[in-house]
Design a protein around this motif. Structure first.
Motif, PDB file in Angstrom:
ATOM      1  N   ASN A  40      -4.083  -0.307   8.698  1.00  0.00           N
ATOM      2  CA  ASN A  40      -3.760  -1.598   8.094  1.00  0.00           C
ATOM      3  C   ASN A  40      -3.186  -2.622   9.060  1.00  0.00           C
ATOM      4  O   ASN A  40      -3.456  -3.816   8.939  1.00  0.00           O
ATOM      5  CB  ASN A  40      -2.755  -1.371   6.948  1.00  0.00           C
ATOM      6  N   THR A  74      -7.499  -2.064  -0.542  1.00  0.00           N
ATOM      7  CA  THR A  74      -7.189  -0.894   0.287  1.00  0.00           C
ATOM      8  C   THR A  74      -6.909   0.319  -0.592  1.00  0.00           C
ATOM      9  O   THR A  74      -7.402   1.430  -0.323  1.00  0.00           O
ATOM     10  CB  THR A  74      -5.967  -1.192   1.169  1.00  0.00           C
ATOM     11  N   LEU A  75      -6.120   0.123  -1.638  1.00  0.00           N
ATOM     12  CA  LEU A  75      -5.779   1.234  -2.523  1.00  0.00           C
ATOM     13  C   LEU A  75      -7.002   1.737  -3.288  1.00  0.00           C
ATOM     14  O   LEU A  75      -7.161   2.946  -3.502  1.00  0.00           O
ATOM     15  CB  LEU A  75      -4.684   0.784  -3.484  1.00  0.00           C
ATOM     16  N   THR A  92       0.837  -1.202   0.000  1.00  0.00           N
ATOM     17  CA  THR A  92       0.000   0.000   0.000  1.00  0.00           C
ATOM     18  C   THR A  92       0.870   1.249   0.000  1.00  0.00           C
ATOM     19  O   THR A  92       0.649   2.191  -0.779  1.00  0.00           O
ATOM     20  CB  THR A  92      -0.927  -0.004   1.220  1.00  0.00           C
ATOM     21  N   ALA A 139      -3.311  -5.898  -1.545  1.00  0.00           N
ATOM     22  CA  ALA A 139      -3.354  -4.476  -1.190  1.00  0.00           C
ATOM     23  C   ALA A 139      -4.293  -3.682  -2.088  1.00  0.00           C
ATOM     24  O   ALA A 139      -4.653  -2.545  -1.757  1.00  0.00           O
ATOM     25  CB  ALA A 139      -1.943  -3.883  -1.269  1.00  0.00           C
TER      26      ALA A 139
END
Length: 319
Positions: free
Chosen positions: A99, A252-253, A29, A249
């Motif tokens: 995270n 999340t991004l 991330t 990831a």
């Protein structure tokens, strides 16, 4: 064609903080946010591993704008120290990525006496978000992304025994509770931001089954035969079943940067039981939408951490 990190818009001039950025999902991330031009703070417990993460990122993004800050989410004193330092510097915070986490650990307590998984995964991030709220409010369009898990499905919020002081401890049950708490927190934060007329977007994300050290670190603690077997299963699963941490990831991004992410969204892989395929908004369990439990969990979290957000509760749903 599904979404990819190549679609992340320029983040130049924006500031991001990623907890647990020294490895796995957090490192990936931080890498992609830095690649997009953000100033990225790697908030990590292990300074040596954080320095290694900085070197890894700069191998791919030589001009990456990075800094390392100490953060141990299992210690409210550490959380407060980081928040006070950043608050004192006065810079706005555009992206907060909650995270870091632990998974399926033996029964242990944080520095403040909380059950380790609840204390690290939920209460530490709850406190950090509240203490950084003024920095977030100083940004024009702040976002908070909290990493949950598909295993929120096995979670149950026991408001009378959040810290497993009366129940017989179950490591996977405690993990599921903490991940359900992450999801409920993300949605309650959005409701309270809306009620307080804040231009803040809060979302949750989950990676599917992604190969990280979590599958072996926590389950392998304890030293017993069962612990070693759990770690072995995790290692085999990482090789045979898991996606890469770079793929893990992506939710999340997406939640942090996609222009059309809904407030209170839950983002993850959209196919094969939310383990593969394009990234997008995905359904959660009914428990993940329980507004009354979310409200009570919020209030209890404020009591346990001593961190009050000063945001009004949303109006209850009629009927």
């Amino acid at each position: 064609m599904g979404w990819s990190t190549k679609q992340i818009p320029s983040l130049r001039g924006r500031r991001a903080l990623v907890t647990g950025a020294n490895s796995g999902l957090g490192l990936q991330t931080a890498l992609e946010l830095a690649r997009a031009g953000a100033h990225v703070t790697l908030a990590c417990r292990d300074a040596g591993r954080a320095d290694g993460a900085v070197a890894t990122i700069r191998d791919q993004v030589p001009d990456a704008d990075l800094e390392v800050r100490a953060l141990d989410l299992a210690s409210l004193a550490s959380v407060r120290a980081l928040a006070e330092a950043l608050d004192g510097e006065g810079a706005p915070l555009d992206l907060l990525i909650n995270n870091a986490g632990v998974m399926a650990t033996p029964e242990r307590r944080t520095a403040d006496g909380f059950e380790q998984q609840l204390g690290t995964n939920h209460l530490g991030h709850f406190a950090l978000t509240g203490l950084l709220l003024e920095r977030l409010k100083a940004a024009p369009a702040p976002r908070v992304v909290t990493v949950s898990s598909g295993l929120h499905r096995i979670g149950r919020i026991d408001l009378d025994d959040l810290n497993w002081e009366r129940r017989g401890y179950k490591r996977w049950g405690a993990y599921g509770q903490s991940k359900l708490a992450n999801l409920l927190f993300a949605r309650e934060l959005q409701r309270r931001a809306d009620a307080g007329d804040l231009a803040l977007r809060s979302a949750a994300a989950h990676p599917g089954y992604s190969a990280t050290h979590l599958q072996t670190a926590g389950p392998g603690q304890g030293g017993g035969v069962g612990d070693r077997l759990n770690a072995l299963v995790g290692r085999v699963g990482n090789v045979l079943l898991a996606t890469s941490d770079a793929y893990g990831a992506q939710p999340t991004l997406y939640a942090a940067t996609h222009p059309e992410v809904s407030g209170g969204a839950y983002v993850g892989p959209t196919r094969l039981g939310q383990n593969r395929g394009p990234i997008g908004e995905v359904p959660s369990t009914r428990a993940g939408h329980d507004r009354e439990v979310a409200r009570r969990l919020w209030e209890r979290s404020e009591q346990l951490t001593g961190v009050a957000f000063g945001l009004p509760a949303a109006e209850p749903v009629a009927g």
